[in-house]
Design a protein around this motif. Sequence first.
Motif, PDB file in Angstrom:
ATOM      1  N   ALA A 400       0.820  -1.231   0.056  1.00  0.00           N
ATOM      2  CA  ALA A 400       0.033  -0.075   0.033  1.00  0.00           C
ATOM      3  C   ALA A 400       0.954   1.205   0.061  1.00  0.00           C
ATOM      4  N   GLY A 401       2.118   1.307   0.876  1.00  0.00           N
ATOM      5  CA  GLY A 401       2.776   2.226   0.734  1.00  0.00           C
ATOM      6  C   GLY A 401       3.509   2.529  -0.566  1.00  0.00           C
ATOM      7  N   ASP A 402       3.895   1.266  -1.237  1.00  0.00           N
ATOM      8  CA  ASP A 402       4.255   1.569  -2.602  1.00  0.00           C
ATOM      9  C   ASP A 402       3.447   2.218  -3.688  1.00  0.00           C
ATOM     10  N   GLN A 403       2.204   1.665  -3.591  1.00  0.00           N
ATOM     11  CA  GLN A 403       1.051   2.324  -4.458  1.00  0.00           C
ATOM     12  C   GLN A 403       1.002   3.687  -3.937  1.00  0.00           C
ATOM     13  N   LEU A 404       0.794   4.085  -2.724  1.00  0.00           N
ATOM     14  CA  LEU A 404       0.821   5.297  -2.626  1.00  0.00           C
ATOM     15  C   LEU A 404       1.992   6.365  -3.101  1.00  0.00           C
ATOM     16  N   ARG A 405       2.891   5.773  -3.002  1.00  0.00           N
ATOM     17  CA  ARG A 405       3.954   6.628  -3.468  1.00  0.00           C
ATOM     18  C   ARG A 405       3.883   6.824  -4.939  1.00  0.00           C
ATOM     19  N   VAL A 406       3.498   5.449  -5.606  1.00  0.00           N
ATOM     20  CA  VAL A 406       3.443   5.806  -7.359  1.00  0.00           C
ATOM     21  C   VAL A 406       2.121   6.705  -7.553  1.00  0.00           C
ATOM     22  N   SER A 407       0.925   6.506  -6.745  1.00  0.00           N
ATOM     23  CA  SER A 407      -0.253   7.362  -6.972  1.00  0.00           C
ATOM     24  C   SER A 407       0.184   8.940  -6.623  1.00  0.00           C
ATOM     25  N   ARG A 408       1.083   9.192  -5.650  1.00  0.00           N
ATOM     26  CA  ARG A 408       1.362  10.419  -5.242  1.00  0.00           C
ATOM     27  C   ARG A 408       2.239  11.098  -6.499  1.00  0.00           C
ATOM     28  N   SER A 409       3.102  10.126  -7.086  1.00  0.00           N
ATOM     29  CA  SER A 409       3.963  10.653  -8.361  1.00  0.00           C
ATOM     30  C   SER A 409       3.120  10.892  -9.429  1.00  0.00           C
ATOM     31  N   ARG A 410       2.083  10.087  -9.679  1.00  0.00           N
ATOM     32  CA  ARG A 410       1.029  10.253 -10.816  1.00  0.00           C
ATOM     33  C   ARG A 410       0.474  11.329 -10.576  1.00  0.00           C
ATOM     34  N   ILE A 411      -0.177  11.650  -9.164  1.00  0.00           N
ATOM     35  CA  ILE A 411      -0.928  12.983  -9.060  1.00  0.00           C
ATOM     36  C   ILE A 411      -0.025  14.231  -9.512  1.00  0.00           C
ATOM     37  N   VAL A 412       1.110  14.186  -8.836  1.00  0.00           N
ATOM     38  CA  VAL A 412       2.380  15.344  -9.333  1.00  0.00           C
ATOM     39  C   VAL A 412       2.267  15.528 -10.555  1.00  0.00           C
TER      40      VAL A 412
END
Length: 622
Positions: A400-412
């Motif tokens: 979930a942390g990895d997915q959150l970091r990926v999602s955050r990168s995609r959002i940015v």
Amino acid sequence: MVYGAVAVGAGVPLALGILLALRSAQRRIAWLLLAHGVSVGLLLGASRTTGTGTSAQALDQLAQGGWILLFLWLVLLAYLVPDGHLLSAGWRSWVGAGVVGAVLFVVGAAGDADSFREEHPGQDPPLGALPQPLADVLGVVGLALVVLLFIGSAIAVGARLKSAVGVVRTQLLWLVWGAVAVPLGLMVGWTNHFLLGDHDWLTYAALTVVAVALPSVIAIAVLRHQLFDIQVVLSRTLTYAALMVGLVVVYALVLFAAERVGGTSTLGGLLAVGVVAVAVSPAHSWLRRRIERAVYGYRSDPHRALRLLADRAEAAHAETLSASITDAVAEALRVEKVWVDTGNAIHEEHVVRVPLRHRGQELGDLALEVPPGRRLSLADMSLLDDLARYAAVLVKASQAGDQLRVSRSRIVAGREEERRRLRRDLHDGIGPSLAAIVLMLNAAGSRTDSTERSALLDEARAEAKDAIAEVRRLVDDLRPAAIDEVGLLGAIRQRAMGLSGELAIEVTGPTALPALPAAVEVAAYRIASEAMTNVARHSGASRCRVTIAVNGSLELTIADNGHGVEQPIHGGLGWTSMRERAAELGGTCTISSRTPNEGLIVHAILPLHDTPHQPADIKAER
């Protein structure tokens, strides 16, 4: 009985040496076993013979330092097991020095005339004697080198164990188990000498056990190293050996103290027996826990294993969480390699796998490599299952942390892309339009002819209208204006009216929707719009029904009576876009076919866990 002990002590190493010479390639080990058997037979057998002739006295003279051969061959074997080779050239020099020391000791002891005359009063050594100072020097130097050779054997075995894995490690553990007989034999000999009155039969029994134990386990290590689970045998042996040594020491100390204080051995004996009887059970439990933890890890104390896993996970960084989990499991079960396998599980030899499940979801396998010769017990498997349950939670958190970091990168990245698009549209569209309007107004102001001025003003007015339309387009791309004007349900109805023609679209939902998060409103509108567009363009349907419901989450369903699809649904760009919009909010969007030729159903669930969108209350000020 003594001759029987000598026969066993000599015969077993000889038989095992012959067996190794015939059944294995370890010739050096076989020859050393044969030498050990011959030494035991000659030295212990000769010690029971008596004679006054020159030959008998010569044998006695040679045997004065020969006792060292009872242990020398076993020590050399410890350097060579399991492959028959020394660890390095440095160890070769060390062993060579030790062998030279053994020769010096034997020569010095045989040439010691004083020692011979103590055993044979009034007789001179038949083989001659060395000068007494020289004999003493040879004996002391040789004994020092032999002692260093003995100590080095333990260090060499430890060095091999430190780097050994698999079969080699199992073979070395057999050697370690057999080596336990050496201190036990010494302990029995010392106890016999200091406490029991020096019984010959007990001394010979201890020497026989030492003479037989190590050759036997060496042969097993070379030929049948998988005969038993050596770690179980070793842990039990160490437990009871340490317990016996400790109890003997406690017994002797209490007996000695009682005699010094009370002057009687009877009272001291009773007191020592009482202390030993009280201490034996808790001492056994304490030793067993410690030794099993050293050999097997925490299988007898699962709470400590779970605490170890929790402590490692708490101290780990997000990037090293998986490595911390596997290290903790490896330490808890005393295995060398543990990993989390999230791919296709390949069943390999000596690899045990336990599934990682979190709330019914398969996350992969917790895999560990078991050394050859070791079998995981029921206690090991129970501990592994408990660790896997808690590790699954941590692995899920890590994912979930990895997915959150990926999602955050995609959002940015998405935000920056949106800014770049807005900048391009403003720079290439709105900017030139406004500049053109200014130029037209300037030109109109400089014209004296009213007709020309009116024409320029008309052009400026048309350009301004185009600029306003472009601004509205940009605003609609950011958020559909219809949502703010008529609400989500009304905006979807407006979009449905625009697509209606031969297709009849019915939109139903609550009379008044609750306040919804802005992201949910936009996602629901985009999904509904895309789904209705697909129905109008591709389905061949005559009816389409859009249903909105709010029950802890927003549920959006679009169903049509078109021809559907016969193949499994993978989807194109539009379907992928609908799924991604739902996934960005933590929801789901499924696209399924009722049955062939009966249409599709698009079902989206969007969670309502964000801050509800409140329309801005704008007041105009004059």
